[in-house]
Write a protein that holds these residues in place. Structure first.
Motif, mmCIF file in Angstrom:
data_model
loop_
_atom_site.group_PDB
_atom_site.id
_atom_site.type_symbol
_atom_site.label_atom_id
_atom_site.label_comp_id
_atom_site.label_asym_id
_atom_site.label_seq_id
_atom_site.Cartn_x
_atom_site.Cartn_y
_atom_site.Cartn_z
ATOM 1 N N UNK A 107 0.813 -1.216 0.000
ATOM 2 C CA UNK A 107 0.000 0.000 0.000
ATOM 3 C C UNK A 107 0.848 1.269 0.000
ATOM 4 N N UNK A 108 2.146 1.139 0.320
ATOM 5 C CA UNK A 108 3.011 2.303 0.328
ATOM 6 C C UNK A 108 3.243 2.858 -1.079
ATOM 7 N N UNK A 109 2.889 2.073 -2.083
ATOM 8 C CA UNK A 109 3.052 2.529 -3.471
ATOM 9 C C UNK A 109 1.864 3.354 -3.960
ATOM 10 N N UNK A 110 0.908 3.645 -3.082
ATOM 11 C CA UNK A 110 -0.306 4.355 -3.504
ATOM 12 C C UNK A 110 0.004 5.738 -4.062
ATOM 13 N N UNK A 114 -1.087 7.455 -7.668
ATOM 14 C CA UNK A 114 -1.767 8.742 -7.748
ATOM 15 C C UNK A 114 -1.092 9.648 -8.761
ATOM 16 N N UNK A 115 0.245 9.644 -8.782
ATOM 17 C CA UNK A 115 0.969 10.460 -9.762
ATOM 18 C C UNK A 115 0.681 9.996 -11.179
ATOM 19 N N UNK A 116 0.580 8.678 -11.386
ATOM 20 C CA UNK A 116 0.228 8.156 -12.708
ATOM 21 C C UNK A 116 -1.167 8.609 -13.114
ATOM 22 N N UNK A 117 -2.102 8.556 -12.169
ATOM 23 C CA UNK A 117 -3.475 8.990 -12.456
ATOM 24 C C UNK A 117 -3.504 10.480 -12.802
ATOM 25 N N UNK A 118 -2.726 11.275 -12.069
ATOM 26 C CA UNK A 118 -2.671 12.718 -12.340
ATOM 27 C C UNK A 118 -2.156 12.980 -13.752
ATOM 28 N N UNK A 119 -1.142 12.217 -14.165
ATOM 29 C CA UNK A 119 -0.578 12.388 -15.508
ATOM 30 C C UNK A 119 -1.607 12.023 -16.580
ATOM 31 N N UNK A 140 9.794 11.857 -8.005
ATOM 32 C CA UNK A 140 10.071 12.370 -6.666
ATOM 33 C C UNK A 140 9.465 11.463 -5.600
ATOM 34 N N UNK A 141 8.311 10.881 -5.895
ATOM 35 C CA UNK A 141 7.672 9.981 -4.927
ATOM 36 C C UNK A 141 8.392 8.644 -4.849
ATOM 37 N N UNK A 142 8.989 8.213 -5.952
ATOM 38 C CA UNK A 142 9.834 7.012 -5.890
ATOM 39 C C UNK A 142 10.983 7.259 -4.919
ATOM 40 N N UNK A 143 11.586 8.434 -5.029
ATOM 41 C CA UNK A 143 12.701 8.782 -4.135
ATOM 42 C C UNK A 143 12.216 8.853 -2.690
ATOM 43 N N UNK A 144 11.057 9.457 -2.462
ATOM 44 C CA UNK A 144 10.508 9.519 -1.100
ATOM 45 C C UNK A 144 10.292 8.125 -0.538
ATOM 46 N N UNK A 145 9.759 7.244 -1.378
ATOM 47 C CA UNK A 145 9.476 5.879 -0.941
ATOM 48 C C UNK A 145 10.758 5.120 -0.625
ATOM 49 N N UNK A 146 11.838 5.470 -1.307
ATOM 50 C CA UNK A 146 13.119 4.803 -1.055
ATOM 51 C C UNK A 146 13.571 4.993 0.387
#
Length: 217
Positions: A107-110, A114-119, A140-146
């Motif tokens: 669920x952390x990939x949500x 969301x970014x894909x949906x926005x695009x 940027x969210x991939x980096x945050x998730x890292x």
């Protein structure tokens, strides 16, 4: 405090408005931006616009002129090569770490979804700058998730120039498809597949940027 909050909000609005105009090429590469004229165009006072322009210089979207003022940065081949030389290993490692983070908690990939949906929504609406923002937000969210603070701080130095290049590239549908593949691999917790999908994406991105800007390849 409220006054400070209002000033910060106005500066953020000015920054986003100028950045959108740069990405949409309403402010083309090399054009000089005059603080007074930008303020009039945005219907704002000069103070938040001045702060916004300074911030965008720090982001790499604008550059200082020798005497005074700023201009939109002109991207060179060397800029592209230097950026991707640094971004490629960082992006690959970020995806690998992000996949590791979602292995125990998908669920952390949500936020990525969301970014894909926005695009997708921005593309359907023909909102180019919003789509670029969504694509940048995905990375940027991939980096945050890292979850690596040093990686986050390092990537923050690249984000402005990356957004500028994203706005100048062609084939946005191709980029959306590759982001979707990255998302699937990260959400599945597959570190090596996520890294491989990201490597392909970054290398394609470099080729697209060079072709769009300079006709290479």
């Amino acid at each position: 405090m409220a006054g400070n909050d209002d000033s910060t909000s106005m500066s953020a609005r000015a920054r986003e408005a100028v950045r959108e105009r740069i990405i949409d090429r309403r402010y083309p590469q090399g054009v000089r931006l005059v603080e007074r004229e930008v303020a009039e165009e945005l219907g704002m006072s000069r103070v938040p616009v001045r702060e916004a322009l300074r911030s965008l210089v720090a982001d790499g979207l604008l550059e200082l002129l020798p005497n005074s003022g700023v201009r939109v940065r002109t991207i060179t081949r060397d800029d592209v090569h230097h950026l991707y030389e640094v971004w490629e290993p960082l992006a690959v490692q970020a995806s690998r770490l992000a996949a590791r983070a979602t292995a125990d908690d998908p669920e952390r990939a949500a936020d990525l979804e969301q970014a894909l949906d926005d695009a997708e929504r921005a593309a359907a609406a023909g909102a180019g700058a919003r789509e670029v923002t969504a694509h940048a937000a995905f990375h940027e969210r991939v980096v945050d998730l890292a979850g690596n603070p040093l990686l986050t701080r390092t990537m923050e130095q690249l984000n402005g120039l990356l957004r500028l290049l994203f706005g100048m590239r062609e084939e946005p549908a191709h980029m959306r498809a590759q982001h979707s593949e990255m998302f699937r691999r990260i959400a599945a917790g597959d570190e090596e597949a996520a890294a491989a999908a990201t490597l392909l994406h970054v290398r394609d991105s470099r080729s697209l940027a060079l072709r769009s800007l300079f006709g290479d390849g």
